[in-house]
Write an enzyme that holds these catalytic residues in place. Structure first.
Site, PDB file in Angstrom:
ATOM      1  N   GLY A 148      93.123   7.435  44.797  1.00 42.11           N
ATOM      2  CA  GLY A 148      92.983   6.480  43.716  1.00 42.11           C
ATOM      3  C   GLY A 148      93.708   5.174  43.986  1.00 42.11           C
ATOM      4  CB  CYS A 149      95.751   3.062  41.749  1.00 43.59           C
ATOM      5  SG  CYS A 149      94.514   2.763  40.457  1.00 43.59           S
ATOM      6  CB  ALA A 150      98.503   6.135  45.396  1.00 42.64           C
TER       7      ALA A 150
END
Length: 364
Positions: A148-150
């Site tokens: 995801g955003c990581a």
């Protein structure tokens, strides 16, 4: 000995200027609030949803289709076909600009890391890019789909690892996120409705050079998982596609993550509260507010991340690259200025890196 140190420093991986592109269709905060009012007029928690969306500070977002098309749901198959078509239409130009900024050719790239959590392709877009843009047939491929955003931070760290293992190699990072293609009209939970006003679309690319280059000379990276939080940010994968689940506890995750950032900096004999620049994933305004509080850092230090959030929304894995691009646009930092990069996402996972600003004219 000093000569040896200088020679070794030349071979430390440097994250060069990112190239960023957002689609041409724009939706404003006011339009988002109006849509929430009209589509969910009978929602018992509508006032809360409107307040949460307003508090994001997101003024504009860019999306790959006009909002009228975005609000339709033709099915996961059609959505995924659109994801592939839009990625192929938009990614090459962004990649080319990143290569030009790093003063490299496609033949100089040894690894392509492709991160995306908003569509699925197999083979990955990396294979298509290698053929389409004449990268070498021996170019290594590393697609990352589930962070995801990581994943923006993870891509930087895996590129750093690769260039540490192969000191004269170069890695290309590509982040392609079309969050609007994950809109689900039947999801009316508060977290889902908030997400409808938070996430935007964007593409970013950057080169990590094993030798030379101007940008962040990467020195150390780390990862941290908050125990027992894997269901706080997740996808429920159904026939209709990816249904984003966001727990209301997510905005409070900086309290356990700030010590992880401090510990990483401490292992490097740095103080995470006293660095020269910060490139932080802007999941929402409270993430930045809390990190400022827990790290005891002036909120101004997070101006690049906040600008990304305000102008583009949360563009998932591309946020850290866009925030770094804004630092470049401001003129960069002083030679050897110390900085922290961090991305946060499902797990709950933090991907963190430390580096110094490097300015060099060396091209070989």
């Amino acid at each position: 000995m000093n000569h040896l140190r200088r020679k070794q420093a030349r071979f430390m991986a440097t994250l060069c200027r990112p190239s960023v592109s957002v689609p041409e269709h724009v939706i404003t905060m006011e339009e988002t609030l109006d849509l929430a009012r009209s589509r969910h007029a009978d929602h018992p928690q509508l006032p809360l949803v409107l307040r949460l969306i307003s508090n994001t500070g997101v003024r504009t977002r860019h999306i790959v289709q006009p909002i009228e098309e975005t609000l339709k749901h033709p099915g996961f198959e059609d959505r995924n076909k659109l994801y592939e078509a839009e990625a192929k239409a938009r990614v090459p130009a962004v990649v080319q600009r990143a290569l030009d900024d790093a003063e490299l050719l496609t033949s100089d790239v040894d690894l392509i890391i492709y991160v995306s959590c908003t569509g699925f392709m197999m083979p990955s877009l990396t294979a298509w890019l290698i053929n389409e843009m004449d990268f070498g047939s021996d170019t290594r491929q590393l697609p990352i789909a589930q962070l995801g955003c990581a994943a923006g931070g993870a891509a930087i760290n895996r590129a750093h690892d690769f260039c540490t293992a192969y000191p004269e190699a170069n890695a290309l990072i590509v982040a392609c996120e079309f969050c609007s293609l994950c809109y689900q009209p039947t999801d009316v939970g508060v977290g889902s409705l908030l997400s409808n006003g938070l996430f935007g679309d964007g593409i970013a690319a950057a080169v990590v050079r094993g030798r030379g280059g101007t940008g962040v000379r990467l020195e150390r990276n780390g990862s941290y998982l908050i125990p027992k939080t894997e269901d706080w940010i997740s996808y429920d994968v159904r026939a209709s596609g990816f249904h984003f689940l966001l727990d209301k506890r997510v905005p409070g995750t900086m309290e356990p993550l700030a010590p992880a950032l401090q510990e990483l900096a401490g292992r490097h004999q740095w103080d995470a509260s006293d660095l020269d620049f910060y490139i932080i994933h802007a999941g929402g305004p409270r993430i930045l507010d809390d990190l400022s509080k827990f790290l005891q850092v002036d909120p101004h230090a997070f101006r690049f991340s906040r600008a990304t959030l305000t102008e583009y929304g949360n563009i998932a894995s591309a946020v850290v690259l866009d925030a770094l691009r804004r630092l470049f646009d401001e003129g960069g930092a002083e030679e050897r200025a110390r900085g922290l990069l961090a991305g946060f996402g499902p797990g709950i996972t933090a991907e963190m890196a430390l580096g110094r600003w490097q300015i060099t004219d060396e091209k070989t």
